[in-house]
Every structure is written in structure tokens, then in C-alpha cells.
Design a protein around this motif. Structure first.
Motif, short mmCIF file in Angstrom:
data_model
loop_
_atom_site.label_atom_id
_atom_site.label_comp_id
_atom_site.label_asym_id
_atom_site.label_seq_id
_atom_site.Cartn_x
_atom_site.Cartn_y
_atom_site.Cartn_z
N ARG A 236 -3.09 0.12 -11.60
CA ARG A 236 -4.02 -0.60 -12.46
C ARG A 236 -5.44 -0.59 -11.92
O ARG A 236 -6.40 -0.84 -12.66
CB ARG A 236 -3.55 -2.05 -12.64
N ILE A 237 -5.59 -0.36 -10.62
CA ILE A 237 -6.91 -0.28 -9.99
C ILE A 237 -6.95 0.96 -9.11
O ILE A 237 -5.90 1.46 -8.66
CB ILE A 237 -7.22 -1.54 -9.16
N ILE A 238 -8.15 1.45 -8.84
CA ILE A 238 -8.30 2.67 -8.07
C ILE A 238 -8.26 2.41 -6.56
O ILE A 238 -7.88 3.28 -5.77
CB ILE A 238 -9.61 3.39 -8.45
N ALA A 239 -8.64 1.18 -6.17
CA ALA A 239 -8.66 0.82 -4.75
C ALA A 239 -8.53 -0.69 -4.62
O ALA A 239 -8.79 -1.43 -5.57
CB ALA A 239 -9.96 1.30 -4.09
N ALA A 240 -8.14 -1.14 -3.43
CA ALA A 240 -7.98 -2.57 -3.19
C ALA A 240 -8.57 -2.94 -1.84
O ALA A 240 -8.43 -2.21 -0.86
CB ALA A 240 -6.50 -2.95 -3.23
N VAL B 211 -3.02 -8.21 -5.43
CA VAL B 211 -3.90 -7.04 -5.57
C VAL B 211 -3.21 -5.78 -5.07
O VAL B 211 -3.43 -4.68 -5.60
CB VAL B 211 -5.24 -7.28 -4.85
N MET B 212 -2.32 -5.92 -4.09
CA MET B 212 -1.56 -4.77 -3.61
C MET B 212 -0.61 -4.28 -4.69
O MET B 212 -0.40 -3.07 -4.87
CB MET B 212 -0.80 -5.14 -2.34
N GLY B 213 -0.01 -5.22 -5.41
CA GLY B 213 0.87 -4.85 -6.51
C GLY B 213 0.13 -4.12 -7.61
O GLY B 213 0.65 -3.17 -8.21
N GLN B 214 -1.10 -4.54 -7.89
CA GLN B 214 -1.91 -3.86 -8.90
C GLN B 214 -2.24 -2.44 -8.46
O GLN B 214 -2.25 -1.51 -9.27
CB GLN B 214 -3.19 -4.65 -9.16
N LEU B 215 -2.51 -2.28 -7.16
CA LEU B 215 -2.81 -0.94 -6.64
C LEU B 215 -1.58 -0.05 -6.77
O LEU B 215 -1.67 1.11 -7.21
CB LEU B 215 -3.24 -1.04 -5.18
N MET C 291 -1.31 -5.78 4.35
CA MET C 291 -1.09 -4.51 3.66
C MET C 291 0.00 -3.69 4.34
O MET C 291 0.86 -3.09 3.68
CB MET C 291 -2.40 -3.72 3.61
N GLU C 292 -0.03 -3.64 5.65
CA GLU C 292 0.98 -2.89 6.39
C GLU C 292 2.38 -3.43 6.10
O GLU C 292 3.32 -2.66 5.89
CB GLU C 292 0.69 -2.97 7.89
N SER C 293 2.51 -4.76 6.11
CA SER C 293 3.81 -5.37 5.86
C SER C 293 4.28 -5.10 4.43
O SER C 293 5.45 -4.79 4.19
CB SER C 293 3.73 -6.89 6.10
#
Length: 230
Positions: free
Chosen positions: A174-178, A166-170, A185-187
Motif C-alpha cells: 500500500r506504500i512504497i516505503a516506511a 505501517v509495516m503491514g502496509q508496506l 522492523m527486524e522482529s
């Protein structure tokens, strides 16, 4: 990550599980958060150390997505599992037991957007497509979705299969938020040089534990367990 004491507990369980699982390698599953390659790079040295200390081979095994890995865990395909997807009344009946947990401040759920996004608050997400790792992700779905519902914000959920998916999509727009695990996420952002903003973050919860299948928890081991944990 694990204290020496907790690794010793895992070693002890491995020794006992050789009888329950014969001489075959014991499968150790890790809930899908990062890619299979990164997961293997992190966990294989730990499993190798425990294997050497216990004399019992441990082998990393995962499904392609978090839901698939969880289904395999529920089915009993593994001797050990690093997961927090078993804490439901129905799955509690399966008999899996927590034997170790990473040290640290715990995990937090977060809803994040790219740094340049015009989104500032949860209300800005109303009616928008928001990415989540999977429907079973605790800090990646249940906790942030609860916050959205309490804020009266309805979104269109889309699922990527794991945290970094989902981070890759963000990152790709492709998406507005995750909705994510804040620590993962930090890593990811540090490794991928991705700039983002957090528009909501939860309180801290206990980190994912290592759990043992009930076939590894017979009476004999229970008598040996307490001296390790005192």
C-alpha cells in the motif's frame, strides 16, 4: 529486558503508589508499537512478576493507536508508562519521571522498502507516499523526517497508528516505503517472513523508558529511591 535492579525500583514505586492511588489496580501503559496481542504477551508476564513482588496489582492498558495512548498518558490515566512521547517542554511540566530503561544498544530509526523495490536512495522517494507510525513517533517520524528534509526530499506522509501497522502496509504494497523503529522492523520481518531493505538508518538513541506519574513521586519515595539506584 529490565535488570533486576530496575524491576526492584518499579516494585518499590508500586508499594508507595498504593497510597496515592488507593487500593485499585495501577494501570501501566505501553506505547503502541506492536499489536495489542503481542504487547500483552510480552508485558503481562513482567507486570505479573512485579505485582507479585510488590503486592500491588498492575494492569496493562492502552489506547487503540499510539496517539490515543499518548493522549491518555498526558491526561493522567496511568500510574506508569513505557513511552518516549513525554519529552517535550510542555509535557515535561506534567512531572512524569524516568525510573527504568531497557538494557541494550538503544533504538534506531530507519526507512525501509520491500527487497524487490526499485527504490535505492532517499531521493527516489521524492513526491511519493511514505508511511509513518504516527506524527509523534520519535525514531519512526521525527528522526527520519529530519533526514528527508535535510536531503531535500519532500514526501507525502501517511500514518498507520503504530509501528507494526505501517509495516503491514508496506508488506501489503500500500506504500512504497516506511519509516520505522529498526529493531521492531527486524522482529516483524522475522516473524512475518518479510524481506526488506534499509535505504537509510539513524544513529542509536536511548530506548523507551518506564516513567512514573508524579502521584508516585512524593518526598517519601525520593528518600527510598537513591539506595536502589546507586
Amino acid at each position: 529486558m529490565m535488570t533486576t535492579l530496575r524491576i526492584a525500583v518499579l516494585c518499590g514505586l508500586c508499594l508507595f503508589c498504593t497510597k496515592a492511588f488507593a487500593e485499585e489496580p495501577l494501570f501501566f501503559s505501553v506505547l503502541n508499537q506492536r499489536s495489542a496481542t503481542l504487547t500483552a504477551q510480552y508485558w503481562n508476564p513482567i507486570l505479573s512478576y512485579v505485582s507479585v513482588r510488590s503486592g500491588v496489582p498492575l494492569r496493562l492498558k492502552m489506547g487503540r493507536t499510539a496517539p490515543e495512548t499518548t493522549a491518555m498518558t498526558v491526561r493522567g490515566d496511568f500510574a506508569f508508562a513505557y513511552t518516549n512521547h513525554l519529552f517535550t517542554p510542555k509535557r515535561d511540566l506534567l512531572g512524569w519521571r524516568v525510573i527504568a530503561r531497557p538494557a541494550g544498544k538503544g533504538i534506531q530509526g530507519a526507512i525501509v522498502v520491500p527487497e524487490t523495490s526499485p527504490v535505492k536512495t532517499l531521493t527516489d522517494l521524492a513526491g511519493k507516499e511514505v508511511g509513518f507510525p504516527s506524527p509523534e513517533a520519535f525514531v519512526g517520524y521525527w528522526v527520519p523526517m529530519d533526514a528527508l528534509l535535510k536531503a531535500g526530499v519532500e514526501v507525502k506522509p501517511t500514518f498507520a497508528g503504530n509501528q507494526e501497522g505501517v509495516m503491514g502496509q508496506l508488506k501489503a504494497g500500500r506504500i512504497i516505503a516506511a519509516a520505522v523503529n529498526a529493531q521492531v522492523m527486524e522482529s516483524y520481518a522475522r516473524r512475518e517472513h518479510f524481506l526488506y531493505r534499509t535505504i537509510w538508518q539513524s544513529e542509536a538513541y536511548l530506548d523507551l523508558p518506564v516513567m512514573a506519574h508524579p502521584r508516585c513521586l512524593a518526598t517519601r519515595w525520593r528518600r527510598l529511591e537513591m539506595p536502589w539506584l546507586k
